[in-house]
Write an enzyme that holds these catalytic residues in place. Structure first.
Site, PDB file in Angstrom:
ATOM      1  N   LYS A   2       0.831  -1.201   0.000  1.00 19.76           N
ATOM      2  CA  LYS A   2       0.000   0.000   0.000  1.00 19.76           C
ATOM      3  C   LYS A   2       0.868   1.255   0.000  1.00 19.76           C
ATOM      4  O   LYS A   2       0.687   2.150  -0.830  1.00 19.76           O
ATOM      5  CB  LYS A   2      -0.935   0.019   1.216  1.00 19.76           C
TER       6      LYS A   2
ATOM      7  N   ASP B   9      -6.350   0.765   0.698  1.00 14.61           N
ATOM      8  CA  ASP B   9      -6.511   1.059   2.126  1.00 14.61           C
ATOM      9  C   ASP B   9      -7.887   0.579   2.573  1.00 14.61           C
ATOM     10  O   ASP B   9      -8.600  -0.108   1.830  1.00 14.61           O
ATOM     11  CB  ASP B   9      -6.300   2.548   2.392  1.00 14.61           C
TER      12      ASP B   9
END
Length: 248
Positions: free
Chosen positions: A142, A160
């Site tokens: 991420k 996320d």
């Protein structure tokens, strides 16, 4: 043709026909176009001026709002302008600066360790590939995709919590593993759209499609979303749930 199980369950319950793979791709791309019209100014809400600053800010953003990170980083960036400065930082001083972002000891470990690794392995330059970035302390896919997409112009999907929640609500995938979600969504959109789509869907998650009570009644995606009705459908009630940034 392959079908999407999550969407098909919702469409059957609503009396609609199951969705083909082609129909899913078309629906996903139409939803992306609507999000583009809804959030023409969507962008990374972390403040930064170079890859190193974005990398540090993204590490700090774990379990913390972008607004809070942006309050802390001006002091941090001024005190540690180079990766060498971070690598040689006094731990107690850094912890005090970033304390309000939460988990400050672990984040300090990650930032100092990340900087030392960059100095030792990459000549003091933040690497520009996913393969290299994820080898750094405190940097997962991420974080790496945030840096690649916004500092290096390399397309990436930022999976996320908002992203995960929304693409499942959209019926784009049933996956719960972030890496599998990343791959599933990546197959539905043009690669050139990955980074900006991430911003659009995160903005939508923060503003309208909330975890507990999404504002379904004012959602621009309502006609295309199999989860319509999860939140209030009355426009007046839904309007009260809409939020605007910056987010605290």
């Amino acid at each position: 043709m392959a079908t999407n199980a999550a969407t098909n369950a919702a469409t059957k319950a609503a009396g609609r026909k199951p969705e083909s793979r082609l129909a899913l791709v078309r629906r996903a791309r139409k939803m992306n176009r609507i999000l583009a019209e809804t959030y023409p100014d969507a962008h990374c809400e972390l403040d930064f001026s170079n890859p190193l600053e974005l990398l540090v800010a993204t590490i700090l953003s774990a379990q913390c709002t972008d607004k809070r990170v942006n309050m802390v980083t001006p002091v941090l960036f001024a005190k540690y302008p180079t990766v060498e400065d971070y690598a040689a930082a006094d731990r107690a001083e850094m912890e005090e600066i970033i304390r309000s972002t939460g988990f400050f000891r672990a984040k300090t470990n990650s930032i100092i360790g990340m900087a030392q690794a960059i100095c030792e392995r990459y000549g003091g330059e933040v690497p520009g590939t996913l393969k290299d970035l994820v080898t750094l302390p405190g940097v997962g896919r991420k974080t790496a995709n945030v840096v690649l997409g916004n500092a290096f112009g390399v397309p990436g999907l930022t999976v996320d919590t908002h992203f995960q929640r929304l693409v499942r609500r959209f019926g784009w995938t049933e996956e719960t593993d972030p890496v599998k979600i990343e791959h599933a969504v990546g197959e539905l959109l043009l690669k050139s759209e990955w980074t900006i789509f991430s911003h659009r869907v995160i903005w939508h998650g923060r503003r309208i499609c909330h975890a507990r009570r999404p504002a379904c009644g004012v959602c621009p995606l309502a006609a295309l979303c199999p989860s319509y009705g999860t939140g209030p459908t009355d426009p007046a009630q839904a309007e009260k749930l809409v939020r605007s940034g910056p987010f605290s």
